[in-house]
Design a protein around this motif. Structure first.
Motif, PDB file in Angstrom:
ATOM      1  N   THR A   1      48.940  45.407  43.739  1.00  0.00           N
ATOM      2  CA  THR A   1      47.543  45.031  43.915  1.00  0.00           C
ATOM      3  C   THR A   1      47.159  45.278  45.366  1.00  0.00           C
ATOM      4  OG1 THR A   1      45.878  43.327  43.445  1.00  0.00           O
ATOM      5  CG2 THR A   1      47.918  42.582  44.466  1.00  0.00           C
ATOM      6  N   GLY A   2      45.881  45.537  45.592  1.00  0.00           N
ATOM      7  CA  GLY A   2      45.374  45.704  46.949  1.00  0.00           C
ATOM      8  C   GLY A   2      46.045  46.832  47.710  1.00  0.00           C
ATOM      9  N   SER A   3      46.170  46.627  49.013  1.00  0.00           N
ATOM     10  CA  SER A   3      46.732  47.660  49.881  1.00  0.00           C
ATOM     11  C   SER A   3      48.232  47.842  49.676  1.00  0.00           C
ATOM     12  CB  SER A   3      46.443  47.338  51.347  1.00  0.00           C
ATOM     13  OG  SER A   3      47.050  46.118  51.711  1.00  0.00           O
ATOM     14  N   ALA A   4      48.867  46.977  48.899  1.00  0.00           N
ATOM     15  CA  ALA A   4      50.292  47.134  48.593  1.00  0.00           C
ATOM     16  C   ALA A   4      50.538  48.347  47.698  1.00  0.00           C
ATOM     17  CB  ALA A   4      50.837  45.872  47.933  1.00  0.00           C
ATOM     18  N   LEU A   5      49.473  48.945  47.203  1.00  0.00           N
ATOM     19  CA  LEU A   5      49.619  50.150  46.388  1.00  0.00           C
ATOM     20  C   LEU A   5      50.349  51.244  47.158  1.00  0.00           C
ATOM     21  CD1 LEU A   5      49.079  51.850  43.886  1.00  0.00           C
ATOM     22  CD2 LEU A   5      46.806  52.374  44.818  1.00  0.00           C
ATOM     23  N   ALA A   6      50.135  51.345  48.449  1.00  0.00           N
ATOM     24  CA  ALA A   6      50.794  52.399  49.237  1.00  0.00           C
ATOM     25  C   ALA A   6      52.315  52.260  49.168  1.00  0.00           C
ATOM     26  CB  ALA A   6      50.316  52.347  50.690  1.00  0.00           C
ATOM     27  N   ALA A   7      52.833  51.047  49.321  1.00  0.00           N
ATOM     28  CA  ALA A   7      54.282  50.835  49.233  1.00  0.00           C
ATOM     29  C   ALA A   7      54.769  51.108  47.816  1.00  0.00           C
ATOM     30  CB  ALA A   7      54.642  49.412  49.653  1.00  0.00           C
ATOM     31  N   ALA A   8      53.978  50.718  46.826  1.00  0.00           N
ATOM     32  CA  ALA A   8      54.362  50.946  45.426  1.00  0.00           C
ATOM     33  C   ALA A   8      54.428  52.434  45.115  1.00  0.00           C
ATOM     34  CB  ALA A   8      53.369  50.248  44.501  1.00  0.00           C
ATOM     35  N   LEU A   9      53.479  53.206  45.616  1.00  0.00           N
ATOM     36  CA  LEU A   9      53.486  54.659  45.405  1.00  0.00           C
ATOM     37  C   LEU A   9      54.696  55.298  46.079  1.00  0.00           C
ATOM     38  CD1 LEU A   9      49.703  55.484  45.864  1.00  0.00           C
ATOM     39  CD2 LEU A   9      51.055  55.879  43.781  1.00  0.00           C
ATOM     40  N   GLY A  10      54.981  54.883  47.307  1.00  0.00           N
ATOM     41  CA  GLY A  10      56.145  55.409  48.020  1.00  0.00           C
ATOM     42  C   GLY A  10      57.435  55.085  47.292  1.00  0.00           C
TER      43      GLY A  10
ATOM     44  N   GLU B   1      65.456  59.800  42.779  1.00  0.00           N
ATOM     45  CA  GLU B   1      66.806  59.309  42.493  1.00  0.00           C
ATOM     46  C   GLU B   1      67.139  59.359  41.000  1.00  0.00           C
ATOM     47  OE1 GLU B   1      67.028  55.374  44.105  1.00  0.00           O
ATOM     48  OE2 GLU B   1      66.927  56.080  46.177  1.00  0.00           O
ATOM     49  N   GLY B   2      66.219  59.877  40.205  1.00  0.00           N
ATOM     50  CA  GLY B   2      66.458  59.977  38.771  1.00  0.00           C
ATOM     51  C   GLY B   2      66.098  58.731  37.983  1.00  0.00           C
ATOM     52  N   ILE B   3      65.391  57.803  38.606  1.00  0.00           N
ATOM     53  CA  ILE B   3      64.930  56.582  37.944  1.00  0.00           C
ATOM     54  C   ILE B   3      63.478  56.795  37.546  1.00  0.00           C
ATOM     55  CG2 ILE B   3      64.448  54.118  38.270  1.00  0.00           C
ATOM     56  CD1 ILE B   3      66.826  54.169  40.304  1.00  0.00           C
ATOM     57  N   SER B   4      63.131  56.388  36.335  1.00  0.00           N
ATOM     58  CA  SER B   4      61.797  56.616  35.793  1.00  0.00           C
ATOM     59  C   SER B   4      60.942  55.348  35.895  1.00  0.00           C
ATOM     60  CB  SER B   4      61.923  57.064  34.332  1.00  0.00           C
ATOM     61  OG  SER B   4      60.664  57.217  33.749  1.00  0.00           O
ATOM     62  N   PRO B   5      60.119  55.236  36.964  1.00  0.00           N
ATOM     63  CA  PRO B   5      59.311  54.037  37.110  1.00  0.00           C
ATOM     64  C   PRO B   5      57.965  54.156  36.390  1.00  0.00           C
ATOM     65  CG  PRO B   5      59.028  55.386  39.036  1.00  0.00           C
ATOM     66  CD  PRO B   5      60.011  56.106  38.125  1.00  0.00           C
ATOM     67  N   SER B   6      57.477  53.028  35.972  1.00  0.00           N
ATOM     68  CA  SER B   6      56.125  52.903  35.465  1.00  0.00           C
ATOM     69  C   SER B   6      55.350  52.197  36.573  1.00  0.00           C
ATOM     70  CB  SER B   6      56.136  52.057  34.192  1.00  0.00           C
ATOM     71  OG  SER B   6      54.874  51.971  33.628  1.00  0.00           O
ATOM     72  N   LEU B   7      54.196  52.716  36.949  1.00  0.00           N
ATOM     73  CA  LEU B   7      53.417  52.113  38.028  1.00  0.00           C
ATOM     74  C   LEU B   7      52.071  51.677  37.488  1.00  0.00           C
ATOM     75  CD1 LEU B   7      52.937  51.328  40.958  1.00  0.00           C
ATOM     76  CD2 LEU B   7      52.394  53.717  41.448  1.00  0.00           C
ATOM     77  N   LEU B   8      51.796  50.397  37.646  1.00  0.00           N
ATOM     78  CA  LEU B   8      50.566  49.795  37.156  1.00  0.00           C
ATOM     79  C   LEU B   8      49.869  49.138  38.337  1.00  0.00           C
ATOM     80  CD1 LEU B   8      49.174  49.260  34.395  1.00  0.00           C
ATOM     81  CD2 LEU B   8      50.426  47.106  34.319  1.00  0.00           C
ATOM     82  N   HIS B   9      48.637  49.572  38.640  1.00  0.00           N
ATOM     83  CA  HIS B   9      47.876  48.961  39.730  1.00  0.00           C
ATOM     84  C   HIS B   9      46.874  47.988  39.137  1.00  0.00           C
ATOM     85  CE1 HIS B   9      46.308  48.419  43.691  1.00  0.00           C
ATOM     86  NE2 HIS B   9      45.092  48.629  43.237  1.00  0.00           N
TER      87      HIS B   9
ATOM     88  N   ASP C   1      61.740  48.421  50.533  1.00  0.00           N
ATOM     89  CA  ASP C   1      61.965  47.083  49.991  1.00  0.00           C
ATOM     90  C   ASP C   1      61.617  47.020  48.500  1.00  0.00           C
ATOM     91  OD1 ASP C   1      62.800  45.782  52.476  1.00  0.00           O
ATOM     92  OD2 ASP C   1      60.712  46.090  53.099  1.00  0.00           O
ATOM     93  N   VAL C   2      60.598  47.762  48.109  1.00  0.00           N
ATOM     94  CA  VAL C   2      60.219  47.829  46.689  1.00  0.00           C
ATOM     95  C   VAL C   2      61.315  48.543  45.901  1.00  0.00           C
ATOM     96  CG1 VAL C   2      58.501  48.645  45.026  1.00  0.00           C
ATOM     97  CG2 VAL C   2      57.755  47.750  47.248  1.00  0.00           C
ATOM     98  N   VAL C   3      61.859  49.614  46.465  1.00  0.00           N
ATOM     99  CA  VAL C   3      62.961  50.337  45.816  1.00  0.00           C
ATOM    100  C   VAL C   3      64.156  49.396  45.633  1.00  0.00           C
ATOM    101  CG1 VAL C   3      64.678  52.172  46.121  1.00  0.00           C
ATOM    102  CG2 VAL C   3      62.257  52.629  46.571  1.00  0.00           C
ATOM    103  N   ALA C   4      64.492  48.643  46.665  1.00  0.00           N
ATOM    104  CA  ALA C   4      65.615  47.701  46.579  1.00  0.00           C
ATOM    105  C   ALA C   4      65.357  46.646  45.501  1.00  0.00           C
ATOM    106  CB  ALA C   4      65.864  47.042  47.933  1.00  0.00           C
ATOM    107  N   ALA C   5      64.127  46.160  45.419  1.00  0.00           N
ATOM    108  CA  ALA C   5      63.775  45.168  44.396  1.00  0.00           C
ATOM    109  C   ALA C   5      63.871  45.773  42.999  1.00  0.00           C
ATOM    110  CB  ALA C   5      62.372  44.619  44.650  1.00  0.00           C
TER     111      ALA C   5
END
Length: 135
Positions: A17-26, A34-42, A121-125
């Motif tokens: 949500t909000g400006s945290a989208l930039a970290a989520a996109l990265g 890395e071969g992991i298939s993420p789903s991204l929902l804003h 940090d998002v990747v680690a989570a």
């Protein structure tokens, strides 16, 4: 009030949500490399919250990471936890955001590093959520 699906993957769901989208996109880019298939929902609004979209993605991946530049309690992380619990999605949740503390002022990039809210940090989570899901 509708969530925006930015990519659809089967391994982990990242909800931002909000400006945290930039970290989520990265983080999403790094995970794909890395071969992991993420789903991204804003989620542009917390009220109303698109609980249906969140529950659907959480149920599909069973590993969810919320990303916000806000306290993790009482914000997006808490709202998503409620959706997961009430929908029966059975997903593991990791929250990236400000822990219950008084934050110091500073530049956004410096604050993201200090309070562990970067793409790394998002990747680690996401890795923790997927590992916990397997356990």
């Amino acid at each position: 009030g509708k969530a925006v699906g930015l990519c659809d993957g089967g391994d982990v769901t990242i909800v931002s949500t909000g400006s945290a989208l930039a970290a989520a996109l990265g983080a999403s880019r790094t995970l794909r490399e890395e071969g992991i298939s993420p789903s991204l929902l804003h989620v542009p609004t917390l009220k109303p919250l698109d609980a249906e979209a969140i529950a659907e993605r959480a149920s599909a991946t069973r590993a969810v990471v919320t990303v916000e530049n806000h306290l993790v309690t009482g914000g997006l992380g808490s709202a998503v936890a409620e959706v997961i619990a009430e929908s029966g999605a059975g997903a593991i949740l990791e929250r990236v955001g400000l822990e219950d503390t008084f934050a110091v002022p500073g530049e956004p990039a410096w604050l993201a590093e200090r309070y562990r809210m970067t793409a790394a940090d998002v990747v680690a989570a996401a890795r923790r959520a997927m590992d916990r899901r397997r356990a």
